[in-house]
Write a protein that holds these residues in place. Structure first.
Motif, PDB file in Angstrom:
ATOM      1  N   TRP A 172       0.818  -1.197   0.000  1.00 24.55           N
ATOM      2  CA  TRP A 172       0.000   0.000   0.000  1.00 24.55           C
ATOM      3  C   TRP A 172       0.861   1.259   0.000  1.00 24.55           C
ATOM      4  N   ARG A 173       0.327   2.300  -0.604  1.00 22.30           N
ATOM      5  CA  ARG A 173       0.927   3.641  -0.562  1.00 22.30           C
ATOM      6  C   ARG A 173       0.136   4.416   0.483  1.00 22.30           C
ATOM      7  N   TYR A 174       0.825   5.071   1.400  1.00 21.79           N
ATOM      8  CA  TYR A 174       0.185   5.842   2.463  1.00 21.79           C
ATOM      9  C   TYR A 174       0.517   7.312   2.303  1.00 21.79           C
ATOM     10  N   GLN A 175      -0.501   8.161   2.460  1.00 22.47           N
ATOM     11  CA  GLN A 175      -0.286   9.598   2.410  1.00 22.47           C
ATOM     12  C   GLN A 175      -0.940  10.238   3.621  1.00 22.47           C
ATOM     13  N   GLY A 176      -0.131  11.058   4.330  1.00 23.96           N
ATOM     14  CA  GLY A 176      -0.624  11.764   5.508  1.00 23.96           C
ATOM     15  C   GLY A 176      -1.283  13.070   5.127  1.00 23.96           C
ATOM     16  N   GLY A 177      -1.714  13.809   6.129  1.00 19.92           N
ATOM     17  CA  GLY A 177      -2.422  15.057   5.908  1.00 19.92           C
ATOM     18  C   GLY A 177      -1.587  16.145   5.261  1.00 19.92           C
ATOM     19  N   GLY A 189       3.249  15.771   0.542  1.00 25.03           N
ATOM     20  CA  GLY A 189       4.561  15.127   0.499  1.00 25.03           C
ATOM     21  C   GLY A 189       4.814  14.139   1.618  1.00 25.03           C
ATOM     22  N   ASP A 190       3.853  13.959   2.528  1.00 21.37           N
ATOM     23  CA  ASP A 190       4.006  13.021   3.634  1.00 21.37           C
ATOM     24  C   ASP A 190       3.542  11.646   3.157  1.00 21.37           C
ATOM     25  N   VAL A 191       4.426  10.946   2.433  1.00 19.89           N
ATOM     26  CA  VAL A 191       4.091   9.689   1.769  1.00 19.89           C
ATOM     27  C   VAL A 191       5.112   8.616   2.147  1.00 19.89           C
ATOM     28  N   PHE A 192       4.628   7.390   2.325  1.00 16.35           N
ATOM     29  CA  PHE A 192       5.519   6.241   2.459  1.00 16.35           C
ATOM     30  C   PHE A 192       4.787   5.021   1.921  1.00 16.35           C
ATOM     31  N   PHE A 193       5.512   3.909   1.811  1.00 15.67           N
ATOM     32  CA  PHE A 193       4.954   2.679   1.269  1.00 15.67           C
ATOM     33  C   PHE A 193       5.074   1.568   2.291  1.00 15.67           C
ATOM     34  N   GLY A 194       3.986   0.860   2.530  1.00 14.81           N
ATOM     35  CA  GLY A 194       3.981  -0.334   3.358  1.00 14.81           C
ATOM     36  C   GLY A 194       3.975  -1.524   2.408  1.00 14.81           C
ATOM     37  N   LEU A 195       5.133  -2.142   2.220  1.00 14.34           N
ATOM     38  CA  LEU A 195       5.264  -3.227   1.244  1.00 14.34           C
ATOM     39  C   LEU A 195       5.292  -4.578   1.953  1.00 14.34           C
ATOM     40  N   ILE A 196       4.623  -5.560   1.377  1.00 13.83           N
ATOM     41  CA  ILE A 196       4.549  -6.902   1.940  1.00 13.83           C
ATOM     42  C   ILE A 196       5.910  -7.568   1.744  1.00 13.83           C
TER      43      ILE A 196
END
Length: 155
Positions: free
Chosen positions: A131-136, A139-146
């Motif tokens: 999943w790609r995660y974006q905060g409020g 540019g506050d983005v990270f990836f939760g990769l399996i």
């Protein structure tokens, strides 16, 4: 799945599929010198010390690098489960250029409070990688990769 518009058998990206890394480009100044965009500068610098590649276990596409690992909520790896009870071991990464985000962002059943998620697919074979995660904040983005869907590969 999106339709093949190229005639080559390759799948065209649908409108809701977005690259996870913005495009990089260069500006040319009036004196003829070149200035890289911020994305291009980060990509160039990170390419020198990224460490081993992490590739899609199904097709071998480079998804990210060990040097892109980050800590979210105090740790890099998280064991989580979805509403169907399926358990995933995720690793958090600041960038994953071999991953494509698909669908609308959602805050429902998010594993990281304040972060909306989108499904993350392999850019090449379209396997679900995380999943790609974006905060409020922009540019506050990270990836939760399996982690079980990635394979480490030496340069």
């Amino acid at each position: 799945m999106s339709e093949d518009r190229s005639g080559s058998g390759e799948q065209a990206l649908s409108r809701d599929m977005q690259p996870v890394i913005p495009g990089s480009y260069a500006f040319f100044r009036s004196d003829g010198s070149r200035e890289l965009s911020e994305a291009a500068q980060k990509e160039t610098l990170a390419g020198e010390d990224r460490g081993n590649a992490l590739v899609c276990v199904l097709c071998g596409q480079v998804v990210t690098w060990k040097g892109e690992r980050i800590s979210v909520s105090g740790k890099h790896a998280h064991v989580v489960f979805n509403p169907a009870g399926i358990v995933f071991e995720l690793g958090c990464f600041r960038a994953a250029p071999g991953c494509v985000a698909q669908g609308r962002s959602s805050l429902e059943f998010t594993w990281f409070q304040g972060y909306a998620w989108q499904i993350g697919l392999c850019r090449q074979c379209r396997a679900h990688l995380g999943w790609r995660y974006q905060g409020g904040q922009e540019g506050d983005v990270f990836f939760g990769l399996i982690l079980g869907r990635l394979l480490e590969k030496s340069p």
